[in-house]
Design an enzyme around this catalytic site. Sequence first.
Site, PDB file in Angstrom:
ATOM      1  N   ASN A 210       0.847  -1.188   0.000  1.00  0.00           N
ATOM      2  CA  ASN A 210       0.000   0.000   0.000  1.00  0.00           C
ATOM      3  C   ASN A 210       0.889   1.246   0.000  1.00  0.00           C
ATOM      4  O   ASN A 210       2.114   1.143  -0.021  1.00  0.00           O
ATOM      5  CB  ASN A 210      -0.962  -0.018   1.198  1.00  0.00           C
ATOM      6  N   HIS A 211       0.263   2.396   0.028  1.00  0.00           N
ATOM      7  CA  HIS A 211       0.991   3.653  -0.162  1.00  0.00           C
ATOM      8  C   HIS A 211       1.500   4.275   1.133  1.00  0.00           C
ATOM      9  O   HIS A 211       1.982   5.416   1.120  1.00  0.00           O
ATOM     10  CB  HIS A 211       0.109   4.675  -0.880  1.00  0.00           C
TER      11      HIS A 211
END
Length: 403
Positions: A210-211
Amino acid sequence: MAIRGKHILLGVCGGIAAYKSAYLTRLLVKAGARVQVVMTPDATHFITPLTLSTLSGNPVLVDYFDTATGTWNNHVHLALGADAIVVAPASANTLAKFAHGLCDNLLCAIYLSAKSPVFIAPAMDLDMWAHGSTQSNIKQLQSFGNRIIPPGTGELASGLSGEGRLAEPDDILQALTSFFSADLPLSGKKALVTAGPTWEAIDPVRYIGNHSSGKMGYALAAQLHRLGADVTLVSGPTNLDAPHGVHFVGVTSAAEMLDACLAYFDHSDITVMSAAVADYTPNAVADRKIKKTGDGLTLELVKTKDILATLGSRKRAGQLLIGFALETHDEQSHARAKLQQKNLDFIVLNSMRDEGAGFAGDTNKITIIDRQNQAETFTLKSKTEVAADICDRIMRMLKPSGG
């Protein structure tokens, strides 16, 4: 220990007591400090730089310029990078230079550039120590805010017996430990913080992630450390440097993060789970790179074990457990449900609909919701300021009622 992770610059001056600096270096390193030794030229006649370099794990600095490596030893950077400067042993000559602003060697230049606390442990013969000039210099140095670790009494190298012996290394370590422990609101508390994403392997070269940048968790770890807590930071992969003074545990997957949290949680007074842990992981990881064949690829995913719920089920009385919720809709209802289901003391809510909040950036906008369903919403702030707000709430919860 309070000095774990602290950057200690150890100044060593010329005198027979310099041999004790080896033991002091060893004690500091064993306590978890990062030690940079700076010797005066005369000190090298009493103990070799190689000895102190080996014990500290860092090259020993003596001169402004190292002709062997072509390196300039920047006294300003060395001074500003230290959490504390300790001069042990401090000779009568160096005391006089410090007191009167003389600057003819690297150690003196570092002292004059220092903004961190300076601890001075004198060592000399009893008559030198008792001389009016030395005592005047000691008073002058104390007036500048320096901390004097007084010499002990006993047999001296001259064959005389009296005051002037370098304080024992254990006593010097205790002085530092007491200093870094004193008057900090979270002194004596252990904190566990998680940060960053987890990467769930598909094959040896690909993963699901994920970011998350980890910035919020790292800011929280740094703030808890500044407030006196003994902090362990468990972090997934990020591009960030671990905050000074924080015990760092690097992990990759959700399973590794769970194992690391379980290793530290039971002994933690404060646990802040800000990591963005993957909810799903591949059921099977290919042992070779998956080649591109056909028009698509189907992965079977299975749920990862819920770390926050696992810790919530183990939470004992007196422990604080704080979670984060990043939501895109029905934010408060989802956060309140998570708060109850996972036995949290409060939850920090982010909304992806708030501009400037969420992953990657340097700012965040939060709402704190507690077990009484009270919600407090903060304005958009830097993540460092947000960490301070969260830690303020933690300290209020730890404060005894009526205190």
